[in-house]
Motif scaffolding. Structure first.
Motif, PDB file in Angstrom:
ATOM      1  N   LEU A  10       7.918   7.238  11.172  1.00 31.69           N
ATOM      2  CA  LEU A  10       8.442   8.693  10.819  1.00 31.69           C
ATOM      3  C   LEU A  10       9.165   8.490   9.506  1.00 31.69           C
ATOM      4  N   GLY A  11       8.570   9.047   8.460  1.00 33.33           N
ATOM      5  CA  GLY A  11       9.316   8.964   7.158  1.00 33.33           C
ATOM      6  C   GLY A  11       8.465   8.284   6.159  1.00 33.33           C
ATOM      7  N   MET A  12       8.257   8.799   5.031  1.00 31.35           N
ATOM      8  CA  MET A  12       7.557   8.415   3.730  1.00 31.35           C
ATOM      9  C   MET A  12       8.063   8.163   2.562  1.00 31.35           C
ATOM     10  N   ALA A  19       7.880  -0.525   5.870  1.00 30.81           N
ATOM     11  CA  ALA A  19       7.445  -0.851   7.301  1.00 30.81           C
ATOM     12  C   ALA A  19       6.143  -0.874   7.590  1.00 30.81           C
ATOM     13  N   GLY A  20       5.383   0.114   6.642  1.00 33.60           N
ATOM     14  CA  GLY A  20       3.869   0.309   6.933  1.00 33.60           C
ATOM     15  C   GLY A  20       3.136  -0.742   6.419  1.00 33.60           C
ATOM     16  N   ILE A  21       3.690  -1.237   5.106  1.00 33.40           N
ATOM     17  CA  ILE A  21       3.052  -2.338   4.545  1.00 33.40           C
ATOM     18  C   ILE A  21       3.203  -3.687   5.425  1.00 33.40           C
ATOM     19  N   HIS A  22       4.049  -3.909   5.838  1.00 33.41           N
ATOM     20  CA  HIS A  22       4.255  -5.157   6.817  1.00 33.41           C
ATOM     21  C   HIS A  22       3.602  -4.876   8.163  1.00 33.41           C
ATOM     22  N   GLY A  65       4.029   2.402  -4.115  1.00 33.54           N
ATOM     23  CA  GLY A  65       4.081   2.131  -2.732  1.00 33.54           C
ATOM     24  C   GLY A  65       3.151   2.818  -1.897  1.00 33.54           C
ATOM     25  N   MET A  66       2.758   4.199  -2.105  1.00 31.38           N
ATOM     26  CA  MET A  66       1.822   4.835  -1.396  1.00 31.38           C
ATOM     27  C   MET A  66       0.245   4.236  -1.635  1.00 31.38           C
ATOM     28  N   GLU A  67       0.108   3.626  -2.809  1.00 35.39           N
ATOM     29  CA  GLU A  67      -1.351   3.156  -3.193  1.00 35.39           C
ATOM     30  C   GLU A  67      -1.392   1.769  -2.343  1.00 35.39           C
TER      31      GLU A  67
END
Ligand SMILES: Cc1cc2nc3c(=O)[nH]c(=O)nc-3n(C[C@H](O)[C@H](O)[C@H](O)COP(=O)(O)OP(=O)(O)OC[C@H]3O[C@@H](n4cnc5c(N)ncnc54)[C@H](O)[C@@H]3O)c2cc1C
Length: 300
Positions: A10-12, A19-22, A65-67
Motif C-alpha cells: 500500500l503506497g507508491m 519494497a516491491g522491487i525486493h 523506480g516505477m520502470e
C-alpha cells in the motif's frame, strides 16, 4: 485458502516501490496500490541521496523506480485502498473503485499526511523559500534569516537545529509554549514572535512575513513544521499499534514488522527522519521480511 496475491503493498512512493522491487525480485506474486504523483517525493528536489552528485528532481526518480518495478513483474494498480479487513489468514483490501483483493501479507508504505495550509498562497512558495522539512533544507539557509511556524517538539527541535546554519531564527508557536520550551528557545538566541503571521510576502520567492499588526518581518526562508500524522484513519480500525510517544507513526521492529501478523510498514509512515534514504532502506527490509514470512507460512 487461496489469495489473489502473496504480498500487497500500500503506497507508491519510494518506500513502497523499493519494497516491491525486493519482493518482486524474489519471484513472489506482488501487487502495489497508490499513486506515484501523490508521493512526497513528487514535490521534492533531492541533493542528499546516495549516488547523485547533482540535485535531482524527485519526479524523475519516481519514474525510474516505477520502470524498475515493471521489470520484476509487480502488478501496478493506481487506486487508493479505502478499507482493510483481516481474514482468518491474510487480508482483504477494498479499493476506491470497490475492487476486492486478498493478500497473505501487507506492506504499509502510506507516507504521512502533510500539514494543512496556514497561508492562502503557500503552494506558490514551495521550494522558493518555503519548506516543510527542516532536516532536508536547513543547509540552504547558511547565514540567512529564517522563521519557523509550528507546534510541538518537532518545530522546537527544528528551530534549534536551524541555529547551526542561519544567522537569525524566529519562531511562531501555533500552540502555547511551556516555560521550559520558551527558555530552551531563548537560550539558543531564537526570537519568539508575539504577533501572528498572516501572509507570506514575496513575488517569485519568499521575502518575509506580514504580521497581524501589518508590520513586515524580512526573511530569506520560512519553515512550516506541524507534527505530521500518518494515514491513521485506514489503519486504526484494524488495530495497528502506533509509536507510544507521538501516536502519529506506526510502530515497527528492525524487521519492519508491525504488531499484526503478516503486516510490515516502512518509510515516512514509521516516523522521522522523513527522508528518502530512510524510506528506501526500510522498503528494502520490509520487502525481504515479507518474502521470508510468505516462505515460512507456505512451508507450514
Ligand atoms: C517538499 C519536500 C521536499 C523534500 N526534500 C527531501 C530531501 O531533500 N531529501 C530527502 O531525503 N527527503 C526529502 N523529502 C522527503 C521524502 O520525499 C520522503 O521522505 C519520501 O518520499 C517518503 O517516502 P514514502 O514512500 O514513505 O512516502 P511517500 O513518498 O509520501 O509515498 C506515499 C504513497 O502512499 C500512497 N497512499 C497514501 N494513502 C494511500 C491509500 N489509502 N491507499 C494506497 N496508497 C496510498 C500515496 O499515493 C503515495 O504513493 C521531501 C519531501 C517534501 C514534501
Amino acid at each position: 485458502m487461496s489469495w489473489d496475491y502473496e504480498i500487497a503493498i500500500l503506497g507508491m512512493g519510494p518506500a513502497g516501490i523499493q519494497a516491491g522491487i525486493h519482493a518482486g525480485r524474489r519471484k513472489h506474486k506482488v501487487i502495489i496500490f497508490g499513486k506515484p504523483y501523490k508521493s512526497a517525493l513528487a514535490q521534492a528536489y533531492i541533493e542528499n541521496y546516495f549516488g547523485f552528485k547533482e540535485k535531482i528532481k524527485g519526479k524523475a526518480l519516481l519514474e525510474i523506480g516505477m520502470e524498475q518495478l515493471k521489470r520484476f513483474e509487480v502488478r501496478i494498480l493506481e487506486e487508493d485502498i479505502v478499507k482493510i479487513e483481516p481474514l482468518e489468514s491474510g487480508y482483504k483490501l477494498i479499493t476506491e473503485k470497490e475492487k476486492e483483493i486478498t493478500a497473505l501479507s501487507l506492506i504499509l508504505a502510506l507516507g504521512v499526511k502533510r500539514p494543512k495550509k496556514i497561508f492562502k498562497d503557500e503552494d506558490k512558495f514551495i521550494g522558493k523559500g518555503l519548506s516543510y522539512c527542516i532536516d532536508c533544507d536547513a543547509w540552504f539557509y547558511k547565514e540567512k534569516k529564517v522563521a519557523v511556524i509550528g507546534d510541538g517538539s518537532a518545530a522546537i527541535h527544528g528551530a534549534k537545529l536551524l541555529t547551526n546554519f542561519a544567522k537569525e531564527v524566529y519562531f511562531y508557536p501555533l500552540k502555547d509554549l511551556t516555560e521550559d520550551d520558551k527558555n530552551s528557545l531563548i537560550n539558543k538566541n531564537i526570537s519568539i514572535l508575539e504577533k501572528k503571521p498572516i501572509d507570506i510576502i514575496g513575488k517569485e520567492e519568499v521575502k518575509g512575513l506580514k504580521l497581524e499588526d501589518e508590520t513586515i518581518l524580512e526573511l530569506d526562508g520560512i519553515f512550516i513544521e506541524i507534527g505530521a500524522k500518518g494515514p491513521l484513519e485506514l489503519l486504526a480500525p484494524i488495530g495497528i499499534e502506533l509509536d507510544p510517544e507521538t501516536f502519529s507513526y506506526v510502530k515497527v521492529n528492525r524487521n519492519m514488522e508491525t504488531n499484526m501478523e503478516g503486516i510490515f510498514a516502512c518509510g515516512d509512515l514509521t516516523g522521522p527522519p522523513l527522508q528518502l534514504a530512510k524510506a528506501v532502506g526500510e522498503g528494502c527490509i520490509a520487502g525481504l521480511s515479507a518474502s521470508d514470512y510468505i516462505k515460512r507460512i507456505l512451508k507450514d
